[in-house]
Design a protein around this motif. Structure first.
Motif, short mmCIF file in Angstrom:
data_model
loop_
_atom_site.label_atom_id
_atom_site.label_comp_id
_atom_site.label_asym_id
_atom_site.label_seq_id
_atom_site.Cartn_x
_atom_site.Cartn_y
_atom_site.Cartn_z
N VAL A 132 -6.62 1.25 -9.62
CA VAL A 132 -6.57 0.19 -8.71
C VAL A 132 -7.14 0.39 -7.27
O VAL A 132 -8.23 -0.21 -6.98
CB VAL A 132 -5.27 -0.42 -8.70
CG1 VAL A 132 -5.26 -1.52 -7.40
CG2 VAL A 132 -4.64 -1.22 -9.82
N ARG A 133 -6.87 1.62 -6.69
CA ARG A 133 -7.59 2.05 -5.47
C ARG A 133 -8.88 2.38 -5.72
O ARG A 133 -10.03 1.79 -4.92
CB ARG A 133 -6.77 3.06 -4.73
CG ARG A 133 -5.62 2.88 -4.21
CD ARG A 133 -5.10 3.93 -3.31
NE ARG A 133 -4.64 5.21 -4.08
CZ ARG A 133 -3.35 5.44 -4.64
NH1 ARG A 133 -2.40 4.60 -4.18
NH2 ARG A 133 -2.79 6.36 -5.45
N ARG A 134 -9.32 3.03 -7.01
CA ARG A 134 -10.68 3.44 -7.13
C ARG A 134 -11.54 2.02 -7.57
O ARG A 134 -12.85 1.99 -6.87
CB ARG A 134 -10.80 4.35 -8.37
CG ARG A 134 -12.19 4.80 -8.58
CD ARG A 134 -12.06 5.86 -9.74
NE ARG A 134 -10.80 6.71 -9.77
CZ ARG A 134 -10.15 6.73 -10.74
NH1 ARG A 134 -10.48 6.45 -11.94
NH2 ARG A 134 -9.23 8.09 -10.65
N GLU A 135 -10.86 1.03 -8.36
CA GLU A 135 -11.64 -0.08 -8.48
C GLU A 135 -11.78 -0.96 -7.32
O GLU A 135 -13.03 -1.51 -7.05
CB GLU A 135 -10.86 -1.05 -9.36
CG GLU A 135 -11.55 -2.20 -9.93
CD GLU A 135 -10.57 -2.93 -10.87
OE1 GLU A 135 -10.14 -4.12 -10.56
OE2 GLU A 135 -10.56 -2.55 -12.13
N GLU A 136 -10.85 -0.94 -6.18
CA GLU A 136 -10.96 -1.94 -5.16
C GLU A 136 -12.16 -1.37 -4.00
O GLU A 136 -12.85 -2.05 -3.84
CB GLU A 136 -9.64 -1.86 -4.32
CG GLU A 136 -8.58 -2.59 -4.85
CD GLU A 136 -7.12 -2.45 -4.12
OE1 GLU A 136 -7.21 -1.52 -3.42
OE2 GLU A 136 -6.37 -3.36 -4.42
N THR A 137 -12.18 0.27 -4.04
CA THR A 137 -13.14 0.68 -3.37
C THR A 137 -14.44 0.36 -4.02
O THR A 137 -15.62 -0.09 -3.30
CB THR A 137 -12.98 2.24 -3.45
OG1 THR A 137 -11.96 2.60 -2.64
CG2 THR A 137 -14.11 2.86 -2.54
N LEU A 138 -14.67 0.38 -5.28
CA LEU A 138 -15.96 0.04 -6.19
C LEU A 138 -16.33 -1.33 -5.88
O LEU A 138 -17.53 -1.79 -5.65
CB LEU A 138 -15.86 0.56 -7.52
CG LEU A 138 -15.72 1.79 -7.96
CD1 LEU A 138 -15.49 2.42 -9.46
CD2 LEU A 138 -17.32 2.91 -7.30
N ARG A 139 -15.11 -2.12 -6.26
CA ARG A 139 -15.62 -3.49 -5.80
C ARG A 139 -15.94 -3.87 -4.57
O ARG A 139 -17.10 -4.60 -4.27
CB ARG A 139 -14.35 -4.41 -6.31
CG ARG A 139 -14.33 -5.88 -6.04
CD ARG A 139 -13.09 -6.68 -6.60
NE ARG A 139 -11.87 -6.27 -6.18
CZ ARG A 139 -10.78 -6.55 -6.64
NH1 ARG A 139 -10.92 -7.34 -7.70
NH2 ARG A 139 -9.64 -6.21 -6.17
N ARG A 140 -15.32 -3.24 -3.49
CA ARG A 140 -15.83 -3.57 -2.22
C ARG A 140 -17.16 -3.07 -1.89
O ARG A 140 -17.93 -3.92 -1.10
CB ARG A 140 -14.66 -3.06 -1.18
CG ARG A 140 -14.97 -3.37 0.41
CD ARG A 140 -13.80 -3.05 1.12
NE ARG A 140 -13.43 -1.46 0.90
CZ ARG A 140 -12.31 -0.89 0.41
NH1 ARG A 140 -11.49 -1.87 -0.10
NH2 ARG A 140 -11.93 0.14 0.15
#
Length: 402
Positions: A132-140
């Motif tokens: 989730v943290r990785r996805e949030e970073t990638l999404r941002r």
């Protein structure tokens, strides 16, 4: 402890148990069981508890299951089904008539199940948090590059694909600004994703945050308005209806940019939405949802800002000589034009008497030389009023806006 049996169950039997458990769990790969079945068999036959290294291996399998995209429920079902099938068919226990031996074996197996499933779930949860943290970073990062509009197209297409975005479609950007401190962003993003996916039925939507604003990137054809009306406000209303239910952040204001095709159309829609938010604040609009299309006239006016400054100064600056300043007369003019030049409706809107409206209109005519009731003068006055609101005059001096 149960007396050791002369022989351990063979690997073929354990493989059949694993295959059955995989089917029970919806074809979750048997590889995610690792050495779990031998641990259960050893516990039933010898009473042995798993070692720390063996539980660490189970935790690693939980992480792997999360990374492969299997749900926690299906993975736990795999382990529980494997334990049930092993216990039902365990040869040593089935042949035993010793009640105490069966009880001891069951206790040992249950202990292994408890330790293994708890460790499995812990590994799964840690991996999910990391994902989730990785996805949030990638999404941002993806949102930042999409809204900036100057990144490499090929690379963006590859980065957008995991999020389900088809950059060949026309998209529009909507921004939501909290009236007070931005609430928990995870809760706000989750709420928006849930309602948008449910209502619009389109997974080609991205929700993120940027510069303290909630950002929704959606296909232009996702929000469908009834009876052929413009669909752009539908996305804004959908967002506002959901956000106003959150415990913090109210009042919310949502601005929606116009739909544009291609990668650079996303950046263009974003800039329009940002301008609409700024303009709605300057104009002190009481509507919680605004669209770039509705405020397009202000963009047109401000393209030649020196000219609109000159117009406002030439036409409206004499209103500053009135008692109370220009603002009451400017508000009267705006309400007068908004109501179709009807004095009674103007009076209702600004909460004064009709006599007060008539007096103010006469005062405006005397100060400016333009008669609001004269169609020949009305266009000039209305353009000047629009320009004044766009420039936030008289709250800001015209020289500072030039």
């Amino acid at each position: 402890m149960v007396d050791p049996a002369p022989a351990r169950p063979d690997d073929r039997w354990l493989a059949e148990v694993a295959a059955g458990a995989s089917r029970d769990a919806g074809d979750v790969p048997v590889e995610l069981l690792g050495d779990y079945l031998p641990l259960l068999a050893d516990a039933a036959i010898t009473g042995r508890r798993p070692k720390r290294a063996e539980l660490d291996a189970v935790e690693t399998l939980g992480r792997r299951a999360a990374e492969q995209g299997f749900s926690a429920g299906r993975v736990v079902q795999l382990y529980l089904s494997a334990a049930r099938r092993l216990w039902q068919d365990l040869p040593t226990v089935v042949r035993s008539r010793d009640r105490e031996a069966v009880r001891a074996a069951a206790a040992a197996v249950l202990s292994v199940i408890d330790d293994a499933v708890a460790t499995l779930a812990e590994g799964y949860a840690v991996a999910r948090r990391d994902l989730v943290r990785r996805e949030e970073t990638l999404r941002r990062e993806l949102v930042d590059d999409l809204l900036r509009g100057d990144s490499d197209l090929g690379a963006l297409v590859d980065r957008a694909e995991p999020f389900g975005l088809d950059l060949a479609r026309a998209h529009q950007v909507a921004l939501a600004a909290a009236g007070r401190r931005l609430p928990d962003t995870d809760a706000a993003i989750s709420a928006l994703e849930t309602v948008i996916f449910d209502r619009l039925g389109d997974r080609d939507v991205l929700v993120a945050t940027k510069d303290g604003l909630l950002v929704v990137l959606a296909p232009a054809d996702a929000a469908r308005a009834p009876h052929g009306r413009d669909a752009t406000p539908e996305l804004g209303r959908l967002m506002h209806d959901q956000l106003r239910r959150l415990p913090r952040g109210r009042p919310w204001r949502v601005a929606v940019g116009r739909p544009h095709p291609g990668l650079y159309g996303i950046a263009r829609s974003y800039e329009e939405a940002r301008e609409a938010l700024t303009m709605a604040t300057r104009l002190r609009l009481d509507t919680p949802v605004v669209t770039a299309r509705e405020l397009l006239i202000y963009r047109v006016l401000l393209r030649d800002q020196p000219a609109i400054v000159e117009l406002v100064h030439a036409v409206l600056s004499p209103l500053g000589q009135a008692r109370g300043g220009a603002e009451p007369l400017l508000a009267t003019l705006q309400a007068y034009f908004d109501t179709g030049a009807v004095a009674t409706e103007t009076a209702k809107r600004i909460h004064v008497s009709v006599r007060a409206v008539t007096y103010r209109l006469q005062r405006i005519k005397a100060l400016t030389g333009y008669d609001p009731a004269d169609p020949a003068h009305r266009f000039t006055l209305q353009a000047a009023v629009l320009g004044a609101r766009a420039l936030d005059w008289p709250h800001k001096p015209l020289s500072g806006s030039a």
